[in-house]
Design an enzyme around this catalytic site. Structure first.
Site, short mmCIF file in Angstrom:
data_model
loop_
_atom_site.label_atom_id
_atom_site.label_comp_id
_atom_site.label_asym_id
_atom_site.label_seq_id
_atom_site.Cartn_x
_atom_site.Cartn_y
_atom_site.Cartn_z
N ASP A 191 0.61 -1.34 0.00
CA ASP A 191 0.12 -0.10 0.12
C ASP A 191 0.90 1.41 0.00
OD1 ASP A 191 -2.34 -1.67 0.28
OD2 ASP A 191 -2.32 -1.52 2.33
N TYR A 203 6.22 -9.88 7.54
CA TYR A 203 6.18 -8.42 7.68
C TYR A 203 6.61 -8.22 9.13
CZ TYR A 203 3.26 -7.71 3.43
OH TYR A 203 2.81 -7.51 2.22
#
Length: 274
Positions: free
Chosen positions: A52, A110
């Site tokens: 994103d 992540y």
């Protein structure tokens, strides 16, 4: 036709995400523009995982197909010559035809870096998330870590899925989640098979709510079971989110992610059993 894999690192703060957009301000646009200038032809890329706006990457992977003959490091040096300072190709490697940056991946990792305190740190702008807390207060890291464990395993993660998510199924497998505290820092490491749109940031929103004492540890299980986005906390800021590593079968022999020597990895390796 030769398939080339590239390892990419980028600071996502100035970009509108990974995926190409008409306005051209994305990481994919920057990379493909640099490749075109270096190679003299358009070279479309396929990415392991779209990030994103504002999200960073330490170990992103892409592949491209080309008739051009170049040494692997020539791809690194030549492409980097045309990239902005916030994006870099870290390695290049010729791959077999059956390699696919997205579909060959079996694990994605992540990290989220978060600070808390009465004032924000200007030098960490865009590089870490921030929670404002009065002097003397802190996030309950133990509660955050305990709550996160209910997410491990195969689940329907609809409660953590963005409304615009295009994934065919909300069912994903979470391999592990660890939350660790270091002074006014909180580090979160999340490993899974794949992730839904905004999934990590929505999980972070819930963890922060629990860490602040606004929700009990058991609430995370309630959110997961609800299978509804409205049951979860608001989406947390992208600033501290890093795509650290994309894992592939050993048969592909890809270079190790630079995340292996990062501060984030060191934080977790200090704890036995991780």
């Amino acid at each position: 036709m030769t398939r080339i894999a590239l390892g990419i690192q980028y600071d996502g703060a100035a970009f509108s995400g990974w995926q190409s957009q008409p306005h051209g301000n994305t990481v994919q646009d920057a990379l493909e523009s640099a490749l075109r200038q270096f190679a003299g032809v358009a070279l479309p890329t396929t990415v392991a995982g779209r990030t994103d706006a504002g999200v960073h990457a330490l170990g992103q992977v892409v592949h491209l197909d080309t008739d051009l003959v170049r040494e692997p490091f020539s791809w690194v040096r030549g492409t980097n010559a045309f990239l902005p300072p916030t994006v870099a190709v870290r390695w290049a490697q010729e791959m077999p035809e059956d390699f696919h940056a997205r579909f060959s991946a079996h694990r994605r990792t992540y990290y989220y870096a978060l600070t808390f305190g009465p004032t924000r740190a200007p030098l960490l702008e865009d590089k870490a998330g921030y929670v404002m807390l009065p002097p003397g207060q802190s996030l309950d890291v133990a509660a955050m870590n305990e709550a996160a464990q209910v997410l491990v395993g195969e689940h329907d993660f609809s409660s953590f899925r963005a409304a615009e998510c295009q994934a065919k199924s909300p069912v994903k497998t979470m391999y592990s989640i660890e939350v660790r505290g270091e002074g006014e820092w909180v580090f979160v490491r999340i490993r899974g098979s794949a992730f839904l749109h905004h999934m990590v940031r929505n999980i972070m929103g819930c963890l922060v709510a629990i860490g602040r004492g606004r929700q009990p540890v058991s609430w995370m299980g309630d959110v997961l079971a609800a299978r509804s986005r409205v049951a979860a906390a608001p989406t947390f800021m992208p600033d501290g989110l890093y795509l650290a590593e994309v894992g592939y079968p050993d048969a592909f022999s890809l270079p190790a992610s630079p995340a292996s020597s990062s501060l984030f990895r060191g934080v977790f390796d200090e704890h036995a059993g991780l």
